[in-house]
Scaffold this active site. Structure first.
Site, mmCIF file in Angstrom:
data_model
loop_
_atom_site.group_PDB
_atom_site.id
_atom_site.type_symbol
_atom_site.label_atom_id
_atom_site.label_comp_id
_atom_site.label_asym_id
_atom_site.label_seq_id
_atom_site.Cartn_x
_atom_site.Cartn_y
_atom_site.Cartn_z
ATOM 1 N N LYS A 73 0.832 -1.207 0.000
ATOM 2 C CA LYS A 73 0.000 0.000 0.000
ATOM 3 C C LYS A 73 0.870 1.261 0.000
ATOM 4 O O LYS A 73 1.852 1.342 0.740
ATOM 5 C CB LYS A 73 -0.906 -0.047 1.238
ATOM 6 C CG LYS A 73 -1.898 1.084 1.394
ATOM 7 C CD LYS A 73 -2.736 0.812 2.638
ATOM 8 C CE LYS A 73 -3.707 1.927 2.947
ATOM 9 N NZ LYS A 73 -4.498 1.622 4.169
ATOM 10 N N SER A 149 -9.077 2.475 3.558
ATOM 11 C CA SER A 149 -8.122 3.115 2.671
ATOM 12 C C SER A 149 -7.250 2.124 1.901
ATOM 13 O O SER A 149 -6.425 2.518 1.092
ATOM 14 C CB SER A 149 -7.219 4.055 3.469
ATOM 15 O OG SER A 149 -6.488 3.344 4.452
ATOM 16 N N SER A 173 -9.865 0.325 7.721
ATOM 17 C CA SER A 173 -9.285 0.366 6.385
ATOM 18 C C SER A 173 -8.769 -0.955 5.833
ATOM 19 O O SER A 173 -8.302 -1.012 4.699
ATOM 20 C CB SER A 173 -8.145 1.397 6.335
ATOM 21 O OG SER A 173 -8.669 2.687 6.482
#
Length: 474
Positions: A73, A149, A173
């Site tokens: 990520k 996220s 997230s």
């Protein structure tokens, strides 16, 4: 390798171990799928193909995922020589000099990092839409969000680009994108995966790192590989009793499971989500568990209000370090409206505000933790609504208050367990009438991932999801 996407991470590693494929062949299979699907999904925002090819051709650690392609990520995980934009124009030119502590653990597990995944600006929203990296789309229906996220990670795994990918969770997230994209997503116990010697922004203990996966066993095996205490870690999570890959082979026994659709606002959830929740509760009862309808009953308003000053101050402190790295203050057009408002709010907090906030949250967490004195697992949905369309929660064009209002309605269930530090897992048990996943969330006692893994393995067997395929796949 035509059947690449049909295997989970451990399955691909077994093919490598038995000489049926090479790590290089797996890397090429993943690259081919990125090039095919990324124009639709926008899941991968940095491509480290040359480095991945070199690494796959050389000696790899003999970890459980040796040779398996992996994505990281684009937020809090430094990778040597790779950019880390935090999803923001302001940080777009930052390149890390060395790997972070958790990056090194992933490498030791044998994975081959291939690139970085899309994330909203500074991971603030539950949807991956931003002015810098653009919207990430859901493989089940690209008109819908992939969650946030860790939306890029979930989109890539659900589409079969990689079998598992790094994700992080500060208010939901990992669980939100896992639910949106039909994956297994475990928010681990606080400090189970230490992100050290980095992790300044993790100081409050809200944020944890793990992976999103298509199978329970991949989640268990990766946590076995990464989830051990750092020798200089001040507050390590309590040690596990045995490897999690052993836990998934054990019966969960007869658990006392509470379930509820109780929301912080008191508003009812969508009827389709409510029906899916009730079916899940009935399934658990049929499997022999003691199932009771019982909400947390905590003071949500006080809990969420207590966290505001410390969270805002923590964000401002993290931005100050980033600003020092960039060498200047951000201009307003370089940050999205919600980010700008959050930074200004954080800079208004005093030391007394932040400390009172931490004190109040700690005391209010006692309400949440006390609920589990006579409950083994707490069941809710992850989302209170079906997966929204792109643009419904738009951090670029909506006013910050409206973004937060819509997020509160859509994602009402996940935050309390970041505050309390408990493990909480999304499982893809249901589908809605439009063919989009519905994730069910199972939360355990503090440090008790073992019970969640045992229950998840039972549900994976009794209500399997492995043969479901999104529209964008393979």
């Amino acid at each position: 390798m035509d059947a690449y996407s049909e295997y989970d991470g451990l399955g691909l590693a077994e093919l490598v171990a038995t000489g049926q494929v090479t790590p290089g062949e797996l890397v090429e299979a993943a690259i081919q799928r990125i090039e095919t699907h990324n124009p639709t999904l926008n899941a991968v925002v940095y491509k480290g193909y040359d480095e991945a090819r070199r690494r796959a051709a050389g000696p790899l650690p003999d970890g459980p995922f040796r040779g398996v392609p992996f994505l990281i990520k684009d937020l809090g995980m430094p990778v040597a020589g790779w950019p880390r934009s935090f999803g923001s124009r302001f940080a777009a030119h930052i390149v890390d000099d060395e790997d972070g502590g958790l990056t090194a653990r992933y490498r030791a597990a044998g994975v081959v990092p291939l690139g970085k995944t899309n994330t909203p600006e500074y991971g603030i929203t539950g949807t991956t839409e931003g002015q810098h990296l653009g919207a990430c789309r859901n493989p089940w229906n690209p008109n819908h969000i992939s969650g946030g996220s860790s939306g890029g990670a979930a989109s890539a795994v659900a589409a079969g680009i990689v079998p598992l990918a790094h994700a992080s969770d500060g208010l939901g997230s990992i669980r939100i994108p896992a639910a949106c994209c039909g994956l297994v997503g475990l928010k681990v116990t606080r400090d189970r995966n230490p992100n050290l010697p980095d992790g300044f922004d993790y100081a409050l203990g809200n944020v944890v790192d793990h992976v999103v996966t298509r199978t329970v066993r991949d989640s268990a095996a990766m946590l076995d590989a990464t989830g051990y205490a750092d020798p200089y870690q001040a507050y390590p999570a309590p040690a596990k009793e045995r490897p999690y890959v052993e836990e998934i082979t054990r019966s969960p026994g007869r658990l006392r499971i509470a379930w509820s659709s109780e929301t912080p606002s008191g508003r009812p959830i969508d009827p389709e989500i409510q029906a899916a929740l009730e079916r899940t509760a009935a399934l658990l009862k049929a499997l022999g568990h003691e199932v009771v309808e019982k909400g947390l009953g905590i003071d949500y308003r006080a809990l969420y209000a207590s966290r505001g000053p410390a969270a805002a101050g923590n964000f401002a402190a993290g931005m100050d370090r980033l600003i020092a790295q960039v060498g200047r203050e951000p201009e307003e057009h370089e940050l999205e409206p919600l980010t700008w408002a959050t930074l200004k709010a954080g800079r208004r907090q005093t030391g007394a505000d932040a400390m009172r906030s931490l004190q109040e949250t700690r005391m209010l967490n006692r309400q949440t933790l006390a609920f589990f004195e006579d409950v083994d697992v707490y069941l809710t949905p992850v989302l209170g609504t079906p997966v929204p369309e792109i643009g419904f929660i738009d951090p670029v064009n909506l006013e910050p208050k409206e973004v937060n209002r819509r997020q509160g309605r859509t994602f009402p269930f996940t935050p309390p367990f970041n505050y309390s530090g408990q493990p909480s897992m999304s499982l893809p048990l249901e589908m809605d009438a439009n063919g989009l996943p519905i994730g069910m969330m199972f939360t355990g006692r503090y440090a008790d991932e073992a019970t969640l893994f045992r229950l998840a393995a039972q549900l994976e067997k009794e209500a399997p999801w492995k043969d479901r395929r999104p529209a964008v796949w393979g």
